[in-house]
Structure formats: C-alpha cells, structure tokens
Design a protein around this motif. Structure first.
Motif, short mmCIF file in Angstrom:
data_model
loop_
_atom_site.label_atom_id
_atom_site.label_comp_id
_atom_site.label_asym_id
_atom_site.label_seq_id
_atom_site.Cartn_x
_atom_site.Cartn_y
_atom_site.Cartn_z
N ILE A 141 17.41 30.65 -5.48
CA ILE A 141 17.40 29.62 -6.51
C ILE A 141 16.82 28.32 -5.94
N SER A 142 17.13 28.03 -4.68
CA SER A 142 16.63 26.79 -4.06
C SER A 142 15.11 26.77 -4.02
N ARG A 143 14.49 27.93 -3.91
CA ARG A 143 13.03 27.98 -3.86
C ARG A 143 12.42 27.63 -5.21
N GLU A 144 13.06 28.09 -6.29
CA GLU A 144 12.57 27.71 -7.62
C GLU A 144 12.82 26.23 -7.86
N ILE A 145 13.92 25.71 -7.34
CA ILE A 145 14.17 24.27 -7.45
C ILE A 145 13.08 23.49 -6.71
N GLY A 146 12.67 24.00 -5.55
CA GLY A 146 11.56 23.37 -4.82
C GLY A 146 10.29 23.37 -5.65
N ARG A 147 10.08 24.46 -6.38
CA ARG A 147 8.91 24.54 -7.26
C ARG A 147 9.03 23.52 -8.39
N PHE A 148 10.23 23.34 -8.95
CA PHE A 148 10.45 22.31 -9.98
C PHE A 148 9.99 20.95 -9.46
N GLN A 204 25.84 9.30 -20.26
CA GLN A 204 25.86 8.33 -19.16
C GLN A 204 24.91 8.70 -18.02
N LEU A 205 24.43 9.94 -18.01
CA LEU A 205 23.57 10.40 -16.93
C LEU A 205 22.11 10.41 -17.36
N LYS A 206 21.23 9.87 -16.53
CA LYS A 206 19.79 9.90 -16.76
C LYS A 206 19.09 10.15 -15.43
N PHE A 207 18.29 11.18 -15.34
CA PHE A 207 17.62 11.46 -14.07
C PHE A 207 16.44 12.39 -14.28
N THR A 208 15.60 12.45 -13.26
CA THR A 208 14.52 13.43 -13.18
C THR A 208 14.97 14.51 -12.21
N GLY A 209 14.79 15.77 -12.59
CA GLY A 209 15.22 16.86 -11.73
C GLY A 209 15.53 18.11 -12.51
N CYS A 210 16.68 18.71 -12.24
CA CYS A 210 17.05 19.92 -12.96
C CYS A 210 18.55 20.01 -13.13
N ILE A 222 14.95 29.51 -18.37
CA ILE A 222 14.45 28.24 -17.83
C ILE A 222 13.77 27.46 -18.95
N GLN A 223 14.24 26.24 -19.15
CA GLN A 223 13.68 25.35 -20.17
C GLN A 223 13.14 24.10 -19.47
N ALA A 224 12.09 23.52 -20.04
CA ALA A 224 11.42 22.39 -19.39
C ALA A 224 11.28 21.22 -20.35
N LYS A 225 11.29 20.01 -19.78
CA LYS A 225 11.07 18.79 -20.56
C LYS A 225 10.05 17.93 -19.83
N GLY A 226 9.00 17.56 -20.54
CA GLY A 226 7.99 16.68 -19.97
C GLY A 226 7.09 17.35 -18.95
N VAL A 227 7.01 18.68 -18.99
CA VAL A 227 6.16 19.44 -18.07
C VAL A 227 5.33 20.43 -18.90
N GLN A 228 4.05 20.33 -18.84
CA GLN A 228 3.19 21.20 -19.64
C GLN A 228 2.89 22.51 -18.91
N ASP A 229 3.21 23.62 -19.55
CA ASP A 229 2.84 24.95 -19.05
C ASP A 229 3.13 25.12 -17.55
N PRO A 230 4.38 24.94 -17.14
CA PRO A 230 4.70 25.03 -15.71
C PRO A 230 4.52 26.46 -15.18
N GLN A 231 3.93 26.59 -14.02
CA GLN A 231 3.77 27.89 -13.37
C GLN A 231 4.89 28.06 -12.34
N LEU A 232 5.90 28.80 -12.74
CA LEU A 232 7.10 28.95 -11.92
C LEU A 232 6.96 30.11 -10.94
N LEU A 233 7.75 30.06 -9.88
CA LEU A 233 7.74 31.17 -8.92
C LEU A 233 8.17 32.48 -9.57
N CYS A 234 9.14 32.41 -10.47
CA CYS A 234 9.65 33.64 -11.09
C CYS A 234 8.61 34.32 -11.98
N MET A 235 7.52 33.63 -12.27
CA MET A 235 6.46 34.22 -13.08
C MET A 235 5.51 35.09 -12.26
#
Length: 386
Positions: free
Chosen positions: A69-76, A155-161, A366-379
């Motif tokens: 999972i950490s590797r896909e997070i790195g890809r994010f 109350q939470l606002k961030f970039t990440g996952c 996996i759902q995305a916000k503000g990322v167009q056509d992401p190429q994920l490792l799981c793909m």
C-alpha cells in the motif's frame, strides 16, 4: 434471530432504553452494540483483531500488505507533483499496525516522501491513541491525530490521501425486508425475554430512495442492509481533500451483485473468537457485527462530492499491480531458512488467493480529486479499470 436473552451489561442497558423510550431501528441497535461509550464492541477494552481477537484483517496476515500500500501512496505523491506537504489520513486506524507497516516502508524506500509526510490517525476510540503512539514511537515526528468528528465537521483540509481498511463494514446499517405490503424496516423491540424484531414502515424515505437509486428490486421475504452513513462519510472525505486520493479496502460488491435474490437474508454476520454467527442479539457488545458494503454507493457519493472513481477491483489484482510478486521473491531470497520462506509464501497466498483466502473477498476502490487520468501502480498489467 428475533429473540435473545440479555446476557451482557450493554444488552440490559439497550433493553431498558427500548422499554422506556420505544422501539429503535436496527441501525440504532447496531450503533449501540458497536460504539456505546465504554461498553460497545469497538469502544471497550480488549484485543479485537488478530490471533487473540475475534477476526483477522489483511494487515494481520503479513507486513507486506502495508508495504505494498505504501508504494501506491508513493505513486499518489508523485502524481500530485511531489508536494512539500503530504498527509496520509487513516480512518479507523485501530492499534496502528497498518500505520506501522506503511511508515516503516516509506521511511526505508521513499525518503523524499517520508520527509514531508504527516500520518494522521483517525480513530473513534480515544484510548487507542496511547497504544498507537507507543507502537509508532520511532515515527513520532510524522504523526498527528484527529477524531472522526473533526473529519465530519470539516475541520480537516489537506493534500494527500485518505485510506481505510475494513472501515465501512462496521458502520451501522438499516435492515429492510420486502413484504407483500411493500418495503418494511426492521425495528428492535423488547419483551420480557429479551430483544424482538418488528417489521414497521421505514423510518426515513431515504431507504426507498436508496433502493431506487441503485435499481434494487427485492423479492418478497428478502432482507437487505442499507448503509446511509457510508455516502455521508465519503462526502466528508472529499471535502477534507484539497487534492488527492481516497483508497478504500473492504469486503463487498457493486450493487447488482450485492442485492441479488440469492442473498435472501442479506450479508449481516457476527464474529466472536474467530467463529461466525448470524445473531446480532447475543453477546451484545462482545461480538463484532458486520455487513458487506455497496461499492456502487461509494462511487456515486464520491461523484456527487467531486471524487472520480479511477480504479476498482479485487484485492489480489491490486496487490499484484503494486508489486506483490516482486515483494514475495525478495522475502523468499532474504529468508534465513526454508521454514521462514514457507511462512512468507503461505501468508502472501492468503492475501491474494480466492476461495478461503482474502484475494477476491476484499475489493479495492481508488477515487481521485483534482488529478486528471492518474496512472496508478495497480493499473500495471494486472489492473482493471472501472
């Protein structure tokens, strides 16, 4: 299933509550059984997960689960442009096992990400914070904590996952049953001998609307669970993300498979000491109550909140895509003897194999916000688009 003696302190409290205030929906009963302060299944002391608990999750099988999972997070992080501030928020973080496996892996394999990472643990049970802090002590500078209420309140606002592993299956659900007179909801009543179920008109028009949304046609006598909390949670997660991803791992199906007539009694299941039963009215507060989730509901709620569904598939497809076979080969090569090598191979097999393993029971969305056509490792090669 419609009756059970009050065998626990919590059962007595809920029965007394019903007798004084009136019948409650099954969703209210399940909320109390799992989350009543100090007495609910998830809010009382004791090990719930692993060999000493009532059930296993994938993270208990092998640390490779968190590393992958950490590797896909790195890809994010890469897909977001390697920002200098990146948050991983884990909802339902429990004792911190998954967080430890992910943080250990990121610190060893992705130094750049680790340097800008905040790992935010979101957990309903406040007493777990101390255990999490102790387990994750060597990553102390990377840690932060929030309550589910802070997420719900915006109350939470961030970039990440935002990630979760078996979060939705433990959310309270409404139980409905189709009768000759139309849709009815299961309410929990009480008589002299304990809990009783009653079929009454639905407590909210949202239940009928939910079934119409997903074109679900229940057969007479068929029961089904409706999770109204899940879409609300997804909307809150989307609001917290400025840009990023929501990664959900759980057992369930898309709606057309979940509500098939073959599941006449729905999917509700209780866990106690690694055995299962279908009676939620016994051992109240001492056994887990779970249901399979409707991934179509998460997808639709996400779309309404600005999340695009970019990948959905079985856990084994996800793990293979992010590098399971390479991980296994490395583990086997590093094993000090054949016994350790076999242990690794059997654990990895359990994570990915269908029929008795976890490979196809669990799904990944996996759902995305503000990322167009992401190429994920799981793909990669093994991937299955949605």
């Amino acid at each position: 299933m419609a009756e059970a003696a009050a065998t626990t302190k919590l059962a007595e409290i809920i029965l007394k509550r019903i007798r004084s205030r009136g019948d409650i929906t099954f969703a209210s009963f399940m909320e109390s059984a799992l989350y009543e302060p100090d007495l609910g299944y998830y809010t009382s002391p004791g090990r719930k997960v692993g060999a000493e608990g009532d059930f296993y999750t994938s993270m208990n099988v092998h640390s490779a689960f968190g590393r992958l999972i950490s590797r896909e997070i790195g890809r994010f992080w890469e897909l977001l442009g390697c920002p200098d501030s990146f948050t991983v928020a884990e909802a339902g973080a429990g004792g911190g096992q998954l967080a430890q496996d992910i943080l250990d892996a990121v610190s060893e394999e992705n130094v750049g990400l680790y340097a800008v990472l905040t790992y935010r643990l979101i957990e309903k049970e406040p007493s777990l914070k101390e255990a999490q802090a102790s387990r994750l002590e060597r990553h102390a500078e990377r840690l932060a904590w929030s309550s589910p209420q802070e997420l719900a309140d915006g109350q939470l606002k961030f970039t990440g996952c935002i990630i979760s592993n078996e979060l939705f299956d433990a959310m309270p659900v409404h139980l409905v049953e189709m009768t000759e007179d139309g849709l009815k909801e299961v309410f929990v009543s009480a008589d002299a001998s304990g809990f009783r179920e009653r079929l009454l008109p639905p407590s909210t028009p949202e239940l009928d609307a939910y079934l119409r949304t997903f074109d679900v046609r229940l057969m007479p006598g068929q029961r089904a669970e409706i999770n109204l909390a899940a879409p609300t949670w997804i909307a809150c997660a989307a609001a917290a993300l400025e840009r990023g991803f929501v990664l959900t791992i759980d057992y369930g199906y898309l709606s057309d498979e979940l509500y098939t007539p073959q599941r006449r009694n729905g999917t509700l299941l209780c866990y106690h000491k690694h055995s299962t039963n279908e009676d939620p009215y016994r051992l109240v507060g001492e056994q887990d109550i779970t249901t399979h989730i409707n991934f179509s509901s998460l997808v639709e709620a996400g779309k309404e909140a600005g999340l695009a569904a970019v990948w959905y598939g079985e856990q084994y497809r996800f793990l293979l895509g992010v590098g399971l076979m390479e991980e296994l080969m490395q583990l086997v090569a590093q094993a000090k003897d054949e016994h350790e090598s076999l242990k690794h191979r059997l654990a990895i097999k359990k994570l990915m194999m269908p029929e008795g393993g976890m490979g196809d029971t669990f799904k990944v969305l996996i759902q995305a916000k503000g990322v167009q056509d992401p190429q994920l490792l799981c793909m990669r090669k093994w991937g299955m688009g949605l």
